[in-house]
Every structure is written in C-alpha cells, then in structure tokens.
Write an enzyme that holds these catalytic residues in place. Sequence first.
Site, PDB file in Angstrom:
ATOM      1  N   CYS A 201      -6.087   6.376  -0.682  1.00 17.35           N
ATOM      2  CA  CYS A 201      -6.214   4.947  -0.975  1.00 17.35           C
ATOM      3  C   CYS A 201      -7.617   4.534  -1.415  1.00 17.35           C
ATOM      4  CB  CYS A 201      -5.824   4.124   0.243  1.00 17.35           C
ATOM      5  SG  CYS A 201      -4.367   4.715   1.118  1.00 17.35           S
ATOM      6  N   HIS A 337     -10.142  -4.023   2.619  1.00 16.85           N
ATOM      7  CA  HIS A 337      -9.065  -3.074   2.354  1.00 16.85           C
ATOM      8  C   HIS A 337      -7.740  -3.725   2.736  1.00 16.85           C
ATOM      9  CE1 HIS A 337      -7.253   0.784   1.632  1.00 16.85           C
ATOM     10  NE2 HIS A 337      -6.776   0.857   2.864  1.00 16.85           N
ATOM     11  N   HIS A 377      -0.031  -2.872  -1.962  1.00 17.13           N
ATOM     12  CA  HIS A 377      -0.985  -1.764  -1.986  1.00 17.13           C
ATOM     13  C   HIS A 377      -0.727  -0.907  -3.227  1.00 17.13           C
ATOM     14  CE1 HIS A 377      -3.580   1.382  -0.802  1.00 17.13           C
ATOM     15  NE2 HIS A 377      -3.387   1.355   0.511  1.00 17.13           N
TER      16      HIS A 377
END
Length: 590
Positions: A201, A337, A377
Amino acid sequence: MNKPQPPRPIGWRRRARRRLVRPLSEASPADIAIVGLSCRFPGASNTEEFWRNLHDGVESISFYSPEDLAASGIDPAVLANPHFVPAGSLTEGAELFDASFFGINPREAESMDPQQRVFLECAWHALENAGYHPERYSGSIGVYAGCAMSTYFHQLLRNPGFLHLVGHLQALIGNDKDYLSTHVSYKLNLRGPSISIQSTCATSLVAVCVACEGIRSGSCDMALAGGVCIRAPQITGYYYEPGGIYSPDGRCRVFDSDAQGVVFGNGVGVVVLKRLVDALADGDFVHAVIKGWAMNNDGGSKASYTAPSIDGQADVIARAQAMAGVNPGTVTYIEAHGTATAAGDPVEIAALSKAFRRGTKKKGFCAVGSVKSNFGHLDHAAGVAGLIKTVLALKHRQIPPTLNFEQPHPAIPFADSPFYVNQTLSDWKCRRFPRRAGVSAFGIGGTNAHVMLEEAPRRQSLASSRPAHLLLISARTTTALETATSRLMEHLKAHPHLAIADVAYTSQVGRRAFSHRRTLVCQSVEDAVHALESTDARRVLSSKWRGRKRQVVFMFSGQGSQYVNMARGLYRFEPRFKKQVDRCAELLKP
C-alpha cells in the site's frame, strides 16, 4: 481497444518569464518541485475532475447490480452469501488503449496488463502537463513506479491459444510488475534510472521518495513517479470478514465511531518532479514543493506482520519533518493513510500525535483527512492519490471534506491531540507561515513513507513585449488534430486568465510535433478562442508535414520595394532579428 485521447488539463511554462512574488520561507537546494500531474481515479479522468469531486464531497464508490456482476463472470451463487458486498470503485475506460499512438501493435496491446497501458498513457499526459517533450529535454528523466499483482495475466492463462500466438515471454513482459517502469522509459525514450518499486500500500509514495532521492543525488534531472492498480475485471465485489480490513457495507468511514474497514478500488496517478531551483530558473509551473521525505520499516517489534506500529509511523513522520526543517506546529493539514479500521486509525493518530508533540503542545490546529473516504483504497496507487489530492488542496487553498465522518472513534482522543477531522470544505487559512501539509502511506509488512509538502512560491508571468504570438497544434491524424484543437479551445475558455505568451511558448517547445499541424497567430487568449471557433482559413492554417526539414531565412527583396521603417516591428520585438540586423549594419559600415 483504440480510443481518442481523453481530455486532460494542459500545463504551460515559459522559460525565464516569471517573477517571484512571495519567496519560500527557507528555500533549500534539496527542495523538489512538483511540475506535472496526471491521474485517472474513480469518477475522475483527470486532475480537474478529481478536484471538482473533492471540492463537492463526491463519493465515487459504485454498487453493482446482479447483471453487472454476471457480466464480469461472478457466479450468481456468490450473491446469496450474506457476507458478499457488491461494491468497489472503478476507473472508467481502463479497457481502452491508444496502442498505435505508442507504436504498439494490436496483438501486443491485447497481451498487456491494463495497468501497464493506463500507466503509460498517464506518464505521457504528466509530461505534457509539465510542458515537456522528453526528446527536447537535455537532462535525464527517470521513472519510479509500482503496480499491483496482475490479475489480467490470470485471464490470459485461461486462453492458451492466445498465449501461443503472442508467446509466453511477451505475455510475461506485458504483465509482470518488473516491467512497468522500463516500458515507460522505452516508449517515451527516457534515459534516466527506471526502477520498479514494490511496497504494497505504500508503493506509490515510496516511489515518490525514491525519485526525490534520485534527483537529489544527481542520478536524474527530472523524474516520473507514481503507481497504478487496475484489476481485471474491475466489477467484482468482495467478502466481508468481521474484524478484517473490508467494510461491511461498501462505505469507508475514516476515523469515525462506525469505522469497520475499507473498500478497494482502481486508479493511477503520476507526478513529475524536478529540483526546485531548476524549475524556477526554467519558468516551470510549480504545483507544490516537496520539502522533506522519509521511509522506514516497523521491524519486528509489533503484534504481527500485518499490524501497524506507533513507533515506526511516528519515526518516519518526525524524520520527514526534520528533513524539511519545519516545526510541526506550522503544519496545518495531514493526508492520512486512513484505512477506517479499528486497529489502523487509532494507531495512526497516536503516531502523528507522538511526532507532533516533539515540537508543539498546541491542540486542534491541524486538519486531518483521507481520500479513501471518497473512493476507497487504491492499493499501490493509494499514496500518490493522497499526494495529488493534497497538492490540489494547496493550489486551491482549500481543504476538502472527509466523507462519512459523524462521531470520532472512541479510541482516538482528538480533543487532546493536535488534530481535528475536516468534515466540510474549508478555506485553508495561513498567517505567519506558508501552507504546509504531510502525506502518509503505510504498507502491510511495515514499510512507512511520509512526504512534507509546502505551497508553491507565488509567481506571476511578466508581460510579453511581443504584440502577437504563434500558437502550434499537432496530432497524428486529421481527426486527432480536430480533437486537439477542440481541447485547446475549451481549455482556453475555461482559463481566460492564462498568459497567451506562456501558452504559445509551451506549444512550441513543450509538445511533440506530429505530422498533422495547425498554426495560429493571436494576440490574446480571447483572440485565440475567437479564431479557433471561427475556423477562419486566413488565420488558422492547417497542413501535413512531409518529413522535410526546411531552414528559415530572412529575405531582403531589394529592387526598390523597401520603405522607411520596414521590419520595424520585428526589430523592436524580436531580439534575434535585431541582433542579426545590427550585425549586418556593422558589416556594411565603411
């Protein structure tokens, strides 16, 4: 798979024609300028559409019908599972590709992962947005990027006949992660470092950090950095697992008391980076400045391999701030995040607080948000999505809302922290310091990255001495030329404040010249729009270049046709013409 090039925001630059209005607080030779942007995110095919969605608080998560899922090959029995969530976020047109534009034959294009196709197009658009044609740029241009695991390759493996036609090696080159960056370098003829980055990620923000290191060390003078995640098929949905990372209802509620997980989506983003001192000297449009960056890993001192770490995150944030030379009390926005998980969100705010408390005791002064609330995401493209969002916020001096937030998570003590969740579109006010922001990306496995941003120095174009300017447009085909003309006309209409000198300069030196060409002499943006709309053949000239390079000379006809003040305008406004006339005058002196 062929398609016309989608509309893109157009970048303009003008060498040595901008004046610094507000200098940077403490400019450093290590500062990196972001001079180009390009993206294709859920609900947005370019940065202007992306900002509009952010500004308006648009949620771009899709909920799929049984018919949509059946068309993607999802077994109808899956829909009966009570834990199946038919949601995700899409990148429109990912199955399309202008293969001939890049000299790729149809069979090779069909064998390429959509991630490689879309990233290649995005890289091209990013350089155009920066106002650079790579083959005219004298420095070296690097590529630092990463992508998700290829699900498209799994589809190819089901078709052994096609694999036999293209060859297994060709299919591997078109799908494996290792070839993403070098494909771009090859097709765009970029000769700087070409490095594929893989940090789950955190991938695309790590790519930005490594690119900054490459520029600072002298490995390259300019760099493309970013990431992409395009799954095949995109319309799939997912299984919710209690206590896992997936949202039970397809909503991403970052920092909220009802946060239970995230939705995964598809997208691509690329930024163009350059030393700030070079960008200012070259008259580039600077979107924002990277003042500092840092990367690290949590190591083994945490609950599990996939668990986040307060110490690891706090360390990377503090080191990025230290490199930037800024006090955390002057940072007024954090793009988190923000995965909306019970473990992740509290740890992230605790880590941010630990880093900020090293330099300030103030409370509630720094807004925090996450673009994941808008479209979920984006996996390997998540970091660059947050970066581009923050750059656009700095440019527009507004902080977009974080969606789906109502009550703070009980494990997050916002009241005693430096942070508050920004729930509505807010003017980004600043007094003593420039607008500053931090962007975080944390990968499963413990790789952490943080980038410190500052708003660009405010500059204005100096008035050009020329009364008229030459505007150039070119394309590979007549159809594409009309499309390019229409795009330019619409862009000028939407941005009437542009300096026509900057537009003309970039059209001449910052674009690749294709065979189908169009020229226009204009005096202002309004004049250019009027001429392009009227398609007056006396003003808008079109032709096809036949491949012959012709020299340009000044001819003095003689034979009595000269007159007083002949060519006075050229002599007054064109330095090169003036220099040659003065030289001839010197040679003719007795």
